[in-house]
Design a protein around this motif. Structure first.
Motif, mmCIF file in Angstrom:
data_model
loop_
_atom_site.group_PDB
_atom_site.id
_atom_site.type_symbol
_atom_site.label_atom_id
_atom_site.label_comp_id
_atom_site.label_asym_id
_atom_site.label_seq_id
_atom_site.Cartn_x
_atom_site.Cartn_y
_atom_site.Cartn_z
ATOM 1 N N ALA A 2 5.138 -14.400 -6.814
ATOM 2 C CA ALA A 2 3.716 -14.527 -6.477
ATOM 3 C C ALA A 2 3.253 -13.342 -5.642
ATOM 4 C CB ALA A 2 3.477 -15.837 -5.717
ATOM 5 N N ASN A 3 4.119 -12.867 -4.747
ATOM 6 C CA ASN A 3 3.735 -11.708 -3.928
ATOM 7 C C ASN A 3 3.471 -10.482 -4.801
ATOM 8 O OD1 ASN A 3 3.600 -10.496 -1.074
ATOM 9 N ND2 ASN A 3 5.057 -9.147 -2.087
ATOM 10 N N ASP A 4 4.352 -10.248 -5.766
ATOM 11 C CA ASP A 4 4.148 -9.107 -6.656
ATOM 12 C C ASP A 4 2.920 -9.299 -7.549
ATOM 13 O OD1 ASP A 4 6.199 -7.610 -5.698
ATOM 14 O OD2 ASP A 4 7.626 -8.092 -7.275
ATOM 15 N N GLU A 5 2.767 -10.510 -8.089
ATOM 16 C CA GLU A 5 1.644 -10.762 -8.993
ATOM 17 C C GLU A 5 0.307 -10.717 -8.256
ATOM 18 O OE1 GLU A 5 1.784 -10.974 -12.375
ATOM 19 O OE2 GLU A 5 3.857 -10.373 -12.008
ATOM 20 N N TRP A 6 0.253 -11.334 -7.065
ATOM 21 C CA TRP A 6 -0.988 -11.279 -6.283
ATOM 22 C C TRP A 6 -1.291 -9.849 -5.838
ATOM 23 C CZ3 TRP A 6 -4.690 -14.562 -6.509
ATOM 24 C CH2 TRP A 6 -4.439 -15.918 -6.681
ATOM 25 N N GLY A 7 -0.216 -9.061 -5.600
ATOM 26 C CA GLY A 7 -0.430 -7.654 -5.257
ATOM 27 C C GLY A 7 -1.159 -6.920 -6.364
ATOM 28 N N LYS A 8 -0.786 -7.194 -7.606
ATOM 29 C CA LYS A 8 -1.467 -6.574 -8.745
ATOM 30 C C LYS A 8 -2.936 -7.001 -8.802
ATOM 31 C CE LYS A 8 2.788 -6.666 -11.516
ATOM 32 N NZ LYS A 8 3.457 -7.298 -12.699
ATOM 33 N N VAL A 9 -3.167 -8.302 -8.561
ATOM 34 C CA VAL A 9 -4.541 -8.829 -8.593
ATOM 35 C C VAL A 9 -5.405 -8.156 -7.541
ATOM 36 C CG1 VAL A 9 -5.967 -10.881 -8.168
ATOM 37 C CG2 VAL A 9 -3.881 -11.069 -9.553
ATOM 38 N N TYR A 10 -4.876 -8.056 -6.318
ATOM 39 C CA TYR A 10 -5.669 -7.488 -5.220
ATOM 40 C C TYR A 10 -5.866 -5.982 -5.368
ATOM 41 C CZ TYR A 10 -5.519 -11.917 -2.692
ATOM 42 O OH TYR A 10 -5.685 -13.224 -2.320
ATOM 43 N N ARG A 11 -4.846 -5.278 -5.876
ATOM 44 C CA ARG A 11 -5.029 -3.838 -6.107
ATOM 45 C C ARG A 11 -6.124 -3.591 -7.135
ATOM 46 N NH1 ARG A 11 0.657 -3.792 -5.758
ATOM 47 N NH2 ARG A 11 0.908 -3.644 -8.018
ATOM 48 N N THR A 12 -6.152 -4.424 -8.169
ATOM 49 C CA THR A 12 -7.212 -4.306 -9.179
ATOM 50 C C THR A 12 -8.569 -4.668 -8.586
ATOM 51 O OG1 THR A 12 -5.655 -4.858 -10.954
ATOM 52 C CG2 THR A 12 -8.009 -5.129 -11.426
ATOM 53 N N ALA A 13 -8.610 -5.755 -7.809
ATOM 54 C CA ALA A 13 -9.870 -6.228 -7.227
ATOM 55 C C ALA A 13 -10.475 -5.215 -6.265
ATOM 56 C CB ALA A 13 -9.633 -7.561 -6.507
ATOM 57 N N PHE A 14 -9.619 -4.552 -5.485
ATOM 58 C CA PHE A 14 -10.109 -3.583 -4.491
ATOM 59 C C PHE A 14 -10.119 -2.154 -5.009
ATOM 60 C CE2 PHE A 14 -8.544 -7.065 -1.679
ATOM 61 C CZ PHE A 14 -9.763 -7.376 -1.078
ATOM 62 N N GLY A 15 -9.682 -1.964 -6.253
ATOM 63 C CA GLY A 15 -9.729 -0.643 -6.857
ATOM 64 C C GLY A 15 -8.799 0.370 -6.229
ATOM 65 N N VAL A 16 -7.587 -0.078 -5.829
ATOM 66 C CA VAL A 16 -6.608 0.838 -5.237
ATOM 67 C C VAL A 16 -5.330 0.790 -6.064
ATOM 68 C CG1 VAL A 16 -7.561 0.587 -2.912
ATOM 69 C CG2 VAL A 16 -5.738 -0.956 -3.669
ATOM 70 N N THR A 17 -4.528 1.838 -5.942
ATOM 71 C CA THR A 17 -3.292 1.898 -6.715
ATOM 72 C C THR A 17 -2.060 1.662 -5.853
ATOM 73 O OG1 THR A 17 -3.200 4.316 -6.396
ATOM 74 C CG2 THR A 17 -4.298 3.488 -8.390
ATOM 75 N N GLN A 18 -2.185 1.815 -4.549
ATOM 76 C CA GLN A 18 -1.049 1.654 -3.652
ATOM 77 C C GLN A 18 -1.300 0.518 -2.664
ATOM 78 O OE1 GLN A 18 1.838 3.471 -3.843
ATOM 79 N NE2 GLN A 18 0.990 4.504 -5.647
ATOM 80 N N MET A 19 -0.215 -0.122 -2.252
ATOM 81 C CA MET A 19 -0.325 -1.174 -1.239
ATOM 82 C C MET A 19 -0.520 -0.557 0.140
ATOM 83 S SD MET A 19 -0.083 -4.178 -2.669
ATOM 84 C CE MET A 19 0.421 -5.324 -1.367
ATOM 85 N N SER A 20 -1.229 -1.284 1.006
ATOM 86 C CA SER A 20 -1.385 -0.919 2.410
ATOM 87 C C SER A 20 -0.903 -2.103 3.246
ATOM 88 C CB SER A 20 -2.847 -0.608 2.731
ATOM 89 O OG SER A 20 -3.646 -1.768 2.536
ATOM 90 N N GLN A 21 -0.791 -1.925 4.563
ATOM 91 C CA GLN A 21 -0.331 -3.054 5.369
ATOM 92 C C GLN A 21 -1.323 -4.225 5.339
ATOM 93 O OE1 GLN A 21 0.258 -2.603 9.633
ATOM 94 N NE2 GLN A 21 1.988 -4.025 9.549
ATOM 95 N N PRO A 22 -2.645 -3.993 5.506
ATOM 96 C CA PRO A 22 -3.579 -5.128 5.402
ATOM 97 C C PRO A 22 -3.487 -5.839 4.052
ATOM 98 C CG PRO A 22 -4.674 -3.252 6.410
ATOM 99 C CD PRO A 22 -3.351 -2.751 5.908
ATOM 100 N N LEU A 23 -3.305 -5.059 2.986
ATOM 101 C CA LEU A 23 -3.201 -5.654 1.656
ATOM 102 C C LEU A 23 -1.882 -6.422 1.521
ATOM 103 C CD1 LEU A 23 -5.069 -5.708 -0.759
ATOM 104 C CD2 LEU A 23 -3.803 -3.790 -1.739
ATOM 105 N N SER A 24 -0.821 -5.933 2.167
ATOM 106 C CA SER A 24 0.467 -6.637 2.150
ATOM 107 C C SER A 24 0.368 -7.970 2.880
ATOM 108 C CB SER A 24 1.554 -5.769 2.799
ATOM 109 O OG SER A 24 1.807 -4.616 2.037
ATOM 110 N N ILE A 25 -0.387 -7.980 3.992
ATOM 111 C CA ILE A 25 -0.587 -9.223 4.743
ATOM 112 C C ILE A 25 -1.377 -10.230 3.914
ATOM 113 C CG2 ILE A 25 -1.718 -10.235 6.764
ATOM 114 C CD1 ILE A 25 -1.079 -7.598 8.245
#
Length: 299
Positions: free
Chosen positions: A92-115
């Motif tokens: 779920a962490n990996d899958e939600w990471g993909k969802v949020y990166r797409t939603a926020f239009g970014v390609t890399q994870m950040s600490q706030p996005l990881s939280i």
């Protein structure tokens, strides 16, 4: 977990999380039994067989009065739970990471996005684990554990006496527990990994993962122990129709515990819990990463 490595399909993430979870529970489970016993004890521990003054006293009394095997009482439920629980956590962490990166239009994870990703994965995980957690708590409790022949008998008894919906008693408290732990765990891992020197060998990578996972597990435990204390008490309360239980919702229950027993009571069982989930968080990350690398080599 890492954007630098080849992404694998969901089923691989799920399998790696399952293997990591079972590995961790087999090593660290006795600490979970002790943690639960201490959390369920209302008030300060006193001398005598029926109360515990701390982690080592609890270990000693369980072994002396109930036998060493009692430290593994109720492990069937966690073993059955750990595979879907930890698998859900990492997948779920990996899958939600993909969802949020797409939603926020970014390609890399950040600490706030990881939280944020960790918190959402924790909420997802909570829905999977509540029935297993309920059975585990009832079996681990000294007073109620002997009433059941095993996990299945415990589950059937709960449904008969309290209704099918009672299997989700403590869902709200469990949500808070997993949201806070996963947010702290994955958020801290991201930061620690960014601060550590790049690993040049598999051994160095293992050490980096062990350190990052252990620090992340410790941070998550500091954040979520109060919600874990009240979750244990909510789930150990037998529901009686028409009677409002003393421990019902997470935040009011935290207030009740702090008012009656002092703020420190919200951190009952913290030592065995952090000893389990600190190193346990490292074990999880090391095994998950190793299994994912193995799957990548097969691909």
């Amino acid at each position: 977990m890492s954007d630098e490595k080849k992404a694998l399909p969901f089923i691989y993430q799920f399998a790696a999380g399952a293997i990591a979870g079972v590995s961790e529970i087999l090593v660290m489970y006795p600490l979970d039994v002790v943690k639960t016993r201490v959390q369920l004890q209302v008030g300060a521990g006193k001398a005598g067989e029926e109360a515990y003054t701390g982690m080592f006293d609890c270990f000693r009394k369980i072994i002396k009065h109930e036998g060493f095997s009692r430290l593994y009482r109720g492990i069937t439920a966690p073993i059955l739970m750990e595979a879907p629980k930890r698998a859900t956590k990492f997948a779920a962490n990996d899958e939600w990471g993909k969802v949020y990166r797409t939603a926020f239009g970014v390609t890399q994870m950040s600490q706030p996005l990881s939280i944020l990703t960790g918190a959402t994965a924790g909420a997802t995980e909570a829905f999977v684990v509540v029935p297993f957690e309920l059975v585990k708590i009832r079996l681990q409790d000294k007073n109620s554990g002997s009433l059941y022949k095993g996990p299945l008998d415990c589950a059937i008894s709960i449904v008969k006496k309290e209704g099918i919906l009672s299997m989700y008693n403590g869902l709200e408290a469990t949500l808070w527990r997993h949201i806070l732990w996963n947010a702290g765990y994955f958020g801290v891992i991201f930061k620690v990994r960014a601060m550590m020197p790049k690993a040049d060998t598999p051994t160095e990578q293992t050490m980096n993962d062990l350190i990052a996972g252990s620090i992340g597990g410790t941070a998550g435990t500091i954040l979520n122990t109060p919600s874990d204390v009240v979750k244990s008490r909510v789930q150990n309360t037998v529901r009686v129709e028409g009677v409002t239980p003393k421990y019902n919702w997470a935040w009011p229950s935290m207030y009740t515990v702090a008012k009656e027993e002092g703020f420190g009571a919200l951190y009952k069982g913290f030592v065995p819990k952090v000893l389990r989930l600190g190193p346990g968080g490292g074990i999880l990350l090391v095994v998950f990463t190793a299994v994912m690398d193995f799957f990548r080599s097969m691909e």
